[in-house]
Design a protein around this motif. Structure first.
Motif, PDB file in Angstrom:
ATOM      1  N   HIS A  22      56.020  14.783  64.616  1.00  0.00           N
ATOM      2  CA  HIS A  22      54.825  15.594  64.349  1.00  0.00           C
ATOM      3  C   HIS A  22      54.663  16.703  65.392  1.00  0.00           C
ATOM      4  O   HIS A  22      54.431  17.870  65.036  1.00  0.00           O
ATOM      5  N   TYR A  23      54.788  16.364  66.647  1.00  0.00           N
ATOM      6  CA  TYR A  23      54.607  17.358  67.707  1.00  0.00           C
ATOM      7  C   TYR A  23      55.700  18.427  67.652  1.00  0.00           C
ATOM      8  O   TYR A  23      55.425  19.627  67.780  1.00  0.00           O
ATOM      9  N   TRP A  24      56.922  17.987  67.478  1.00  0.00           N
ATOM     10  CA  TRP A  24      58.072  18.896  67.490  1.00  0.00           C
ATOM     11  C   TRP A  24      58.042  19.830  66.284  1.00  0.00           C
ATOM     12  O   TRP A  24      58.187  21.050  66.410  1.00  0.00           O
ATOM     13  N   ALA A  25      57.828  19.265  65.099  1.00  0.00           N
ATOM     14  CA  ALA A  25      57.786  20.090  63.886  1.00  0.00           C
ATOM     15  C   ALA A  25      56.618  21.059  63.920  1.00  0.00           C
ATOM     16  O   ALA A  25      56.745  22.228  63.521  1.00  0.00           O
ATOM     17  N   ALA A  26      55.442  20.606  64.400  1.00  0.00           N
ATOM     18  CA  ALA A  26      54.273  21.485  64.473  1.00  0.00           C
ATOM     19  C   ALA A  26      54.534  22.662  65.401  1.00  0.00           C
ATOM     20  O   ALA A  26      54.150  23.804  65.095  1.00  0.00           O
ATOM     21  N   GLN A  27      55.191  22.421  66.523  1.00  0.00           N
ATOM     22  CA  GLN A  27      55.505  23.510  67.450  1.00  0.00           C
ATOM     23  C   GLN A  27      56.460  24.515  66.808  1.00  0.00           C
ATOM     24  O   GLN A  27      56.250  25.736  66.895  1.00  0.00           O
ATOM     25  N   ILE A  28      57.497  24.017  66.130  1.00  0.00           N
ATOM     26  CA  ILE A  28      58.490  24.900  65.518  1.00  0.00           C
ATOM     27  C   ILE A  28      57.882  25.716  64.380  1.00  0.00           C
ATOM     28  O   ILE A  28      58.079  26.938  64.287  1.00  0.00           O
ATOM     29  N   VAL A  29      57.131  25.064  63.506  1.00  0.00           N
ATOM     30  CA  VAL A  29      56.529  25.778  62.368  1.00  0.00           C
ATOM     31  C   VAL A  29      55.513  26.797  62.856  1.00  0.00           C
ATOM     32  O   VAL A  29      55.481  27.944  62.385  1.00  0.00           O
ATOM     33  N   SER A  30      54.671  26.411  63.814  1.00  0.00           N
ATOM     34  CA  SER A  30      53.670  27.348  64.330  1.00  0.00           C
ATOM     35  C   SER A  30      54.329  28.544  65.005  1.00  0.00           C
ATOM     36  O   SER A  30      53.834  29.672  64.906  1.00  0.00           O
ATOM     37  N   SER A  31      55.447  28.324  65.675  1.00  0.00           N
ATOM     38  CA  SER A  31      56.175  29.435  66.295  1.00  0.00           C
ATOM     39  C   SER A  31      56.669  30.419  65.244  1.00  0.00           C
ATOM     40  O   SER A  31      56.634  31.643  65.451  1.00  0.00           O
ATOM     41  N   SER A  32      57.092  29.889  64.097  1.00  0.00           N
ATOM     42  CA  SER A  32      57.606  30.765  63.030  1.00  0.00           C
ATOM     43  C   SER A  32      56.489  31.562  62.360  1.00  0.00           C
ATOM     44  O   SER A  32      56.752  32.563  61.687  1.00  0.00           O
ATOM     45  N   LEU A  33      55.229  31.119  62.522  1.00  0.00           N
ATOM     46  CA  LEU A  33      54.082  31.788  61.886  1.00  0.00           C
ATOM     47  C   LEU A  33      53.238  32.570  62.887  1.00  0.00           C
ATOM     48  O   LEU A  33      52.172  33.071  62.541  1.00  0.00           O
ATOM     49  N   PHE A  34      53.726  32.686  64.109  1.00  0.00           N
ATOM     50  CA  PHE A  34      52.918  33.256  65.195  1.00  0.00           C
ATOM     51  C   PHE A  34      52.601  34.727  64.944  1.00  0.00           C
ATOM     52  O   PHE A  34      53.485  35.541  64.685  1.00  0.00           O
ATOM     53  N   ASN A  35      51.320  35.080  65.014  1.00  0.00           N
ATOM     54  CA  ASN A  35      50.856  36.463  64.905  1.00  0.00           C
ATOM     55  C   ASN A  35      49.794  36.704  65.976  1.00  0.00           C
ATOM     56  O   ASN A  35      48.851  35.918  66.107  1.00  0.00           O
ATOM     57  N   PHE A  36      49.909  37.793  66.721  1.00  0.00           N
ATOM     58  CA  PHE A  36      48.928  38.081  67.762  1.00  0.00           C
ATOM     59  C   PHE A  36      47.580  38.479  67.188  1.00  0.00           C
ATOM     60  O   PHE A  36      46.543  38.271  67.806  1.00  0.00           O
ATOM     61  N   PHE A  37      47.596  39.074  65.988  1.00  0.00           N
ATOM     62  CA  PHE A  37      46.355  39.551  65.379  1.00  0.00           C
ATOM     63  C   PHE A  37      46.170  38.918  64.009  1.00  0.00           C
ATOM     64  O   PHE A  37      47.146  38.682  63.283  1.00  0.00           O
ATOM     65  N   PRO A  38      44.934  38.626  63.621  1.00  0.00           N
ATOM     66  CA  PRO A  38      44.699  38.050  62.295  1.00  0.00           C
ATOM     67  C   PRO A  38      45.106  39.041  61.212  1.00  0.00           C
ATOM     68  O   PRO A  38      44.875  40.249  61.341  1.00  0.00           O
ATOM     69  N   PRO A  39      45.708  38.553  60.144  1.00  0.00           N
ATOM     70  CA  PRO A  39      46.182  39.459  59.087  1.00  0.00           C
ATOM     71  C   PRO A  39      45.050  39.949  58.206  1.00  0.00           C
ATOM     72  O   PRO A  39      43.983  39.332  58.129  1.00  0.00           O
ATOM     73  N   SER A  83      46.753  33.560  56.104  1.00  0.00           N
ATOM     74  CA  SER A  83      47.042  33.693  57.534  1.00  0.00           C
ATOM     75  C   SER A  83      48.153  32.764  57.996  1.00  0.00           C
ATOM     76  O   SER A  83      48.570  32.844  59.155  1.00  0.00           O
ATOM     77  N   SER A  84      48.670  31.922  57.117  1.00  0.00           N
ATOM     78  CA  SER A  84      49.726  30.986  57.514  1.00  0.00           C
ATOM     79  C   SER A  84      51.065  31.390  56.908  1.00  0.00           C
ATOM     80  O   SER A  84      51.727  30.593  56.233  1.00  0.00           O
ATOM     81  N   ARG A  85      51.441  32.629  57.138  1.00  0.00           N
ATOM     82  CA  ARG A  85      52.731  33.152  56.676  1.00  0.00           C
ATOM     83  C   ARG A  85      53.483  33.761  57.850  1.00  0.00           C
ATOM     84  O   ARG A  85      52.881  34.116  58.866  1.00  0.00           O
ATOM     85  N   PRO A  86      54.817  33.902  57.724  1.00  0.00           N
ATOM     86  CA  PRO A  86      55.593  34.488  58.822  1.00  0.00           C
ATOM     87  C   PRO A  86      55.117  35.893  59.186  1.00  0.00           C
ATOM     88  O   PRO A  86      54.547  36.615  58.355  1.00  0.00           O
ATOM     89  N   PHE A  87      55.368  36.260  60.407  1.00  0.00           N
ATOM     90  CA  PHE A  87      54.965  37.572  60.917  1.00  0.00           C
ATOM     91  C   PHE A  87      55.483  38.688  60.006  1.00  0.00           C
ATOM     92  O   PHE A  87      56.651  38.725  59.640  1.00  0.00           O
ATOM     93  N   GLY A  88      54.607  39.604  59.624  1.00  0.00           N
ATOM     94  CA  GLY A  88      54.984  40.751  58.814  1.00  0.00           C
ATOM     95  C   GLY A  88      55.011  40.507  57.322  1.00  0.00           C
ATOM     96  O   GLY A  88      55.193  41.454  56.548  1.00  0.00           O
ATOM     97  N   PHE A  89      54.804  39.260  56.891  1.00  0.00           N
ATOM     98  CA  PHE A  89      54.901  38.945  55.462  1.00  0.00           C
ATOM     99  C   PHE A  89      53.887  39.733  54.647  1.00  0.00           C
ATOM    100  O   PHE A  89      54.215  40.340  53.625  1.00  0.00           O
TER     101      PHE A  89
END
Length: 465
Positions: A232-249, A320-326
């Motif tokens: 749970h911890y490992w997958a959550a970190q990886i998935v959240s990293s792939s969806l990271f955005n500095f600003f709300p879309p 808001s839970s999509r990859p950066f730039g989507f």
């Protein structure tokens, strides 16, 4: 046969039996309540990758197996690939490392089941390689695996492992006409979408902020707890990293979407976006190729946008839970028309000639309204002539022919009843919460567990009759 529960041999209620629950810390009490409601005299045991609630040594065995280079797997290379490609964690690792974790956990799971000999295994539906291994070894060793999942029909749940249909022996008790009336209501929404629809902006900002916080939070938690491979911890970190955005879309939708599609003389094909990574894509599609959701959607748009007016809408609970730039790319894509996220899906369905889904519930809602449903996955509700199962190589002409044939056959009340009757064969009465809000201090939640247990008892008894 009212006093029996599924096992390799008949087990009589009142005698000691064993129910194994796969849990995480936030649903331990819920599963204990469900198991005890199912059979008060049962011995309930818990397995988990979380040390705080793992009572049978699954986590310890997994870590020990990671350092053992002599584990021999009974999984074929093809089975190993299937486990890896479907799991949101394993598929991000180099294959040798993914195989190492798969074999270590697989050996631990198999030994656990052989040792404990449970009458039944209760779990959520498969959404990780750990649950998938539990399902696999339950099947190979002859134990009953019961995966639970809420449905888009409020007040009912389903029993499934990988999305496959499981039929309720008491399905004739379902309220067919009541379900029909609810689903045909233009304002109907599943209960699990209620929070997102009640406060759209707040929900979007909460998901965006939480996703940013998850990256450092789970990284630190993995290492502070000396549990670096906790799924749970490992997958959550990886998935959240792939969806990271500095600003709300911002919403990519075009407020003038309706006039746009009304002025184009092509069949309108609606793609309601699904949540990914998610079990309904990763594990409910037989063709593992279509699990790569974004790549397959791009492939479909590129192949078919000249033949169809493609309309896309975001899921209200996913914004808001999509990859950066989507969202920026989607808003600029001239091949598609994007509907504002919080437009009711039924408004889009009314204008569409067809819907493309992997397994999403909008496919059933579309068929109920007489629309053509194009499926890349294997939805459990597939029934009748309005559905067309395709693969990535299917030509536009095949899809268009199906759309035209379907349009020529308006849906009748009798066909709607048949669709709902088929769906109802897989519905089990009971409100199943899967959002972490279940409370042992809530009378309603406790009652819901008892209702669910009654529904499950009918299924499990039927298995041994």
């Amino acid at each position: 046969m009212g006093n029996i529960l599924f096992a390799e041999e008949v087990v009589v209620f009142g005698k000691r039996m064993k129910i194994l629950c796969y849990i995480r810390p936030w649903n331990k009490e819920q599963f204990e309540c469900l198991a005890k409601s199912l059979e008060p005299s049962a011995g309930v045991i818990f397995c988990s990758e979380h040390a705080s609630v793992d009572a049978v040594g699954l986590r310890a065995a997994y870590y020990a197996n990671l350092t053992d280079g002599n584990i021999v797997s009974d999984l074929t290379p093809g089975e190993q690939d299937d486990f890896i490609l479907r799991c949101r964690l394993l598929r991000t690792l180099d294959r040798p490392e993914a195989v190492r974790h798969l074999l270590a956990m697989g050996h631990a799971v198999k030994e656990l089941l052989v040792k404990e000999q449970p009458c039944v295994v209760l779990s959520l539906m498969v959404d990780s390689y750990i649950m998938d291994l539990l399902r696999h070894y339950c099947e190979s060793l002859g134990f009953k695996f019961v995966g639970l999942v809420p449905t888009f029909v409020n007040g009912y749940f389903r029993v499934t492992a990988r999305g496959e249909p499981n039929y309720n022996p008491c399905a004739d008790a379902c309220n067919i006409q009541g379900i029909k009336q609810a689903l045909l209501d233009p304002m109907y929404a599943p209960a699990f979408n209620a929070k997102a629809l009640a406060s759209p902006l707040r929900g979007m900002l909460r998901r965006w902020a939480a996703n940013i916080a998850r990256v450092p939070y789970f990284y630190v938690k993995r290492h502070l707890l000396k549990d670096p491979y906790n799924y749970h911890y490992w997958a959550a970190q990886i998935v959240s990293s792939s969806l990271f955005n500095f600003f709300p879309p911002s919403d990519p939708g075009d407020t003038d979407w309706l006039s746009t599609i009304q002025n184009i003389d092509k069949p309108v094909l609606y793609i309601p976006l699904q949540m990914v990574p998610e079990a309904t894509v990763d594990y409910w599609c037989n063709n593992v190729e279509v699990v790569d959701y974004y790549a397959q959607m791009e492939r479909f748009i590129s192949k078919h946008h000249n033949a169809f007016q493609i309309v896309i809408k975001e899921h209200p609970s996913v914004m808001s839970s999509r990859p950066f730039g989507f969202y920026q790319r989607l808003a600029r894509d001239k091949r598609v028309t994007v509907v504002p996220t919080y437009t009711p899906s039924n408004e889009v369905l009314a204008m569409a000639d067809a819907v493309l889904v992997w397994t999403g519930s909008v496919g059933f809602e579309a068929a109920l309204r007489g629309k053509s449903v194009i499926c890349l996955g294997d939805p459990y509700y597939l029934y009748g002539s309005r559905f067309l199962k395709i693969n990535p190589t299917t030509e536009s002409g095949v899809i268009n022919e199906h759309i035209q044939v379907t349009k020529a056959q308006p849906v009748s009340p009798e066909e709607q009843d048949e669709l709902i009757s088929y769906l109802a064969t897989q519905l089990f009465l009971g409100n199943f919460k899967n959002d972490g809000t279940w409370s042992e201090y809530s009378e309603k939640d406790l009652t819901d567990c008892k209702v669910m247990a009654n529904s499950l008892r009918a299924l499990l008894e039927c298995d041994v009759v």
